[in-house]
Design a protein around this motif. Structure first.
Motif, PDB file in Angstrom:
ATOM      1  N   GLU A 170       0.811  -1.219   0.000  1.00  0.00           N
ATOM      2  CA  GLU A 170       0.000   0.000   0.000  1.00  0.00           C
ATOM      3  C   GLU A 170       0.843   1.267   0.000  1.00  0.00           C
ATOM      4  N   SER A 171       2.064   1.164   0.432  1.00  0.00           N
ATOM      5  CA  SER A 171       2.920   2.354   0.501  1.00  0.00           C
ATOM      6  C   SER A 171       4.108   2.288  -0.461  1.00  0.00           C
ATOM      7  N   VAL A 172       4.106   1.292  -1.349  1.00  0.00           N
ATOM      8  CA  VAL A 172       5.199   1.168  -2.318  1.00  0.00           C
ATOM      9  C   VAL A 172       4.985   2.118  -3.489  1.00  0.00           C
ATOM     10  N   LYS A 173       6.017   2.830  -3.859  1.00  0.00           N
ATOM     11  CA  LYS A 173       5.989   3.675  -5.054  1.00  0.00           C
ATOM     12  C   LYS A 173       6.522   2.841  -6.215  1.00  0.00           C
ATOM     13  N   SER A 174       5.728   2.721  -7.302  1.00  0.00           N
ATOM     14  CA  SER A 174       6.128   1.917  -8.450  1.00  0.00           C
ATOM     15  C   SER A 174       6.690   2.794  -9.566  1.00  0.00           C
ATOM     16  N   ILE A 175       7.756   2.311 -10.181  1.00  0.00           N
ATOM     17  CA  ILE A 175       8.355   2.996 -11.314  1.00  0.00           C
ATOM     18  C   ILE A 175       8.198   2.115 -12.547  1.00  0.00           C
ATOM     19  N   ASN A 176       7.722   2.696 -13.632  1.00  0.00           N
ATOM     20  CA  ASN A 176       7.514   1.957 -14.866  1.00  0.00           C
ATOM     21  C   ASN A 176       8.835   1.831 -15.631  1.00  0.00           C
ATOM     22  N   PRO A 177       9.298   0.603 -15.891  1.00  0.00           N
ATOM     23  CA  PRO A 177      10.568   0.430 -16.601  1.00  0.00           C
ATOM     24  C   PRO A 177      10.436   0.451 -18.120  1.00  0.00           C
ATOM     25  N   ASP A 178       9.232   0.719 -18.604  1.00  0.00           N
ATOM     26  CA  ASP A 178       8.994   0.807 -20.056  1.00  0.00           C
ATOM     27  C   ASP A 178       9.428  -0.450 -20.802  1.00  0.00           C
ATOM     28  N   GLY A 179       9.137  -1.588 -20.204  1.00  0.00           N
ATOM     29  CA  GLY A 179       9.428  -2.863 -20.861  1.00  0.00           C
ATOM     30  C   GLY A 179      10.877  -3.286 -20.852  1.00  0.00           C
ATOM     31  N   LYS A 180      11.716  -2.580 -20.110  1.00  0.00           N
ATOM     32  CA  LYS A 180      13.152  -2.881 -20.124  1.00  0.00           C
ATOM     33  C   LYS A 180      13.621  -3.787 -18.988  1.00  0.00           C
ATOM     34  N   ALA A 181      12.710  -4.137 -18.083  1.00  0.00           N
ATOM     35  CA  ALA A 181      13.093  -4.989 -16.943  1.00  0.00           C
ATOM     36  C   ALA A 181      12.993  -6.459 -17.331  1.00  0.00           C
ATOM     37  N   ILE A 182      13.763  -6.837 -18.326  1.00  0.00           N
ATOM     38  CA  ILE A 182      13.742  -8.204 -18.836  1.00  0.00           C
ATOM     39  C   ILE A 182      14.947  -8.964 -18.299  1.00  0.00           C
ATOM     40  N   ASP A 183      14.681 -10.109 -17.655  1.00  0.00           N
ATOM     41  CA  ASP A 183      15.753 -10.961 -17.148  1.00  0.00           C
ATOM     42  C   ASP A 183      16.286 -11.838 -18.274  1.00  0.00           C
ATOM     43  N   ILE A 184      17.587 -11.981 -18.342  1.00  0.00           N
ATOM     44  CA  ILE A 184      18.184 -12.933 -19.268  1.00  0.00           C
ATOM     45  C   ILE A 184      18.333 -14.260 -18.531  1.00  0.00           C
ATOM     46  N   ASP A 185      17.382 -15.166 -18.773  1.00  0.00           N
ATOM     47  CA  ASP A 185      17.387 -16.450 -18.085  1.00  0.00           C
ATOM     48  C   ASP A 185      17.656 -17.631 -19.011  1.00  0.00           C
ATOM     49  N   THR A 186      17.454 -17.432 -20.308  1.00  0.00           N
ATOM     50  CA  THR A 186      17.629 -18.522 -21.269  1.00  0.00           C
ATOM     51  C   THR A 186      18.430 -18.038 -22.470  1.00  0.00           C
ATOM     52  N   PRO A 187      19.035 -18.962 -23.217  1.00  0.00           N
ATOM     53  CA  PRO A 187      19.769 -18.569 -24.429  1.00  0.00           C
ATOM     54  C   PRO A 187      18.889 -17.835 -25.427  1.00  0.00           C
ATOM     55  N   GLU A 188      17.608 -18.209 -25.485  1.00  0.00           N
ATOM     56  CA  GLU A 188      16.690 -17.575 -26.425  1.00  0.00           C
ATOM     57  C   GLU A 188      16.497 -16.093 -26.114  1.00  0.00           C
ATOM     58  N   VAL A 189      16.282 -15.786 -24.830  1.00  0.00           N
ATOM     59  CA  VAL A 189      16.112 -14.388 -24.424  1.00  0.00           C
ATOM     60  C   VAL A 189      17.388 -13.603 -24.677  1.00  0.00           C
ATOM     61  N   TYR A 190      18.520 -14.202 -24.370  1.00  0.00           N
ATOM     62  CA  TYR A 190      19.813 -13.546 -24.588  1.00  0.00           C
ATOM     63  C   TYR A 190      19.989 -13.170 -26.062  1.00  0.00           C
ATOM     64  N   LYS A 191      19.679 -14.114 -26.947  1.00  0.00           N
ATOM     65  CA  LYS A 191      19.834 -13.866 -28.381  1.00  0.00           C
ATOM     66  C   LYS A 191      18.901 -12.759 -28.857  1.00  0.00           C
ATOM     67  N   GLN A 192      17.704 -12.717 -28.287  1.00  0.00           N
ATOM     68  CA  GLN A 192      16.746 -11.674 -28.664  1.00  0.00           C
ATOM     69  C   GLN A 192      17.232 -10.294 -28.227  1.00  0.00           C
ATOM     70  N   LEU A 193      17.736 -10.211 -27.000  1.00  0.00           N
ATOM     71  CA  LEU A 193      18.167  -8.914 -26.476  1.00  0.00           C
ATOM     72  C   LEU A 193      19.456  -8.427 -27.137  1.00  0.00           C
ATOM     73  N   ILE A 194      20.303  -9.332 -27.518  1.00  0.00           N
ATOM     74  CA  ILE A 194      21.546  -8.961 -28.201  1.00  0.00           C
ATOM     75  C   ILE A 194      21.232  -8.221 -29.510  1.00  0.00           C
ATOM     76  N   LYS A 195      20.119  -8.575 -30.128  1.00  0.00           N
ATOM     77  CA  LYS A 195      19.743  -7.976 -31.405  1.00  0.00           C
ATOM     78  C   LYS A 195      19.204  -6.551 -31.246  1.00  0.00           C
ATOM     79  N   ILE A 196      18.737  -6.220 -30.032  1.00  0.00           N
ATOM     80  CA  ILE A 196      18.117  -4.903 -29.810  1.00  0.00           C
ATOM     81  C   ILE A 196      19.172  -3.795 -29.888  1.00  0.00           C
TER      82      ILE A 196
END
Length: 196
Positions: A170-196
């Motif tokens: 109830e007292s937490v202030k939230s900040i919008n990361p605009d879709g950038k808070a992506i964890d690199i957990d798998t090779p697939e995600v890593y390959k996708q983010l490398i291209k950005i």
């Protein structure tokens, strides 16, 4: 207002074994450095007090980072909560900090500008927690006031600081990361983010 007007420590959690990645995630190439060193470079712009929690593969990771407060979590296999507990305990020994920014080493799209935005929000508000907004929850990166250090030191499971953020939702202030808070957990995600 300076980005780090209050005495804030930064705690980077990098103790995991990267089992889903299949290789040492912290050492993955990112731009002209590694994933971990990229994260360190971002937070260096907001604080001189950077603490790094290592666990799995410490003997291979430690030589790649220099001049930082490295904390070893011998209980890393029990989950992220133990890294926070270990990190906060050391931070309390090292100095008189009144807050801590806790973040992960595997969200490379989050830059110094985002962390500055979080800190400015924390400095302006009375909130004890400033967290990152996700689709259905708030999470790390998150800033915690010193009044929560005692509770942070009681975490001992894999859910990290999430339970504490939920407790004070109830007292937490939230900040919008605009879709950038992506964890690199798998090779697939890593390959996708490398291209950005």
């Amino acid at each position: 207002m300076k980005p780090n007007e209050k005495n804030m420590a930064v705690l980077i959690l990098a103790a995991g074994a990267s089992t889903r990645m299949g290789e040492i995630k912290q050492l993955l190439p990112w731009k002209k450095t590694t994933l971990l060193n990229h994260t360190i470079a971002q937070v260096k712009e907001i604080s001189k007090s950077v603490f790094l929690v290592l666990g799995a593969n410490m003997e291979k990771i430690k030589p790649t980072v220099f001049n930082y407060n490295i904390i070893y979590n011998s209980n890393w296999e029990s989950g992220m909560g133990t890294s926070i507990t270990t990190g906060i305990a050391q931070i309390e020994k090292e100095g008189n900090f009144d807050s801590v920014l806790i973040l992960l080493a595997d969200q490379p799209l989050l830059t110094a500008d985002y962390y500055k935005k979080m800190i400015l929000s924390y400095n302006k508000l009375e909130s004890k927690i400033v967290a990152t907004a996700y689709e259905n929850k708030n999470g790390v990166p998150a800033i915690f006031d010193i009044s929560l250090f005692k509770e942070l030191k009681t975490l001992n499971k894999d859910y990290g600081a999430r339970s504490l953020i939920q407790k004070y939702s109830e007292s937490v202030k939230s900040i919008n990361p605009d879709g950038k808070a992506i964890d690199i957990d798998t090779p697939e995600v890593y390959k996708q983010l490398i291209k950005i």
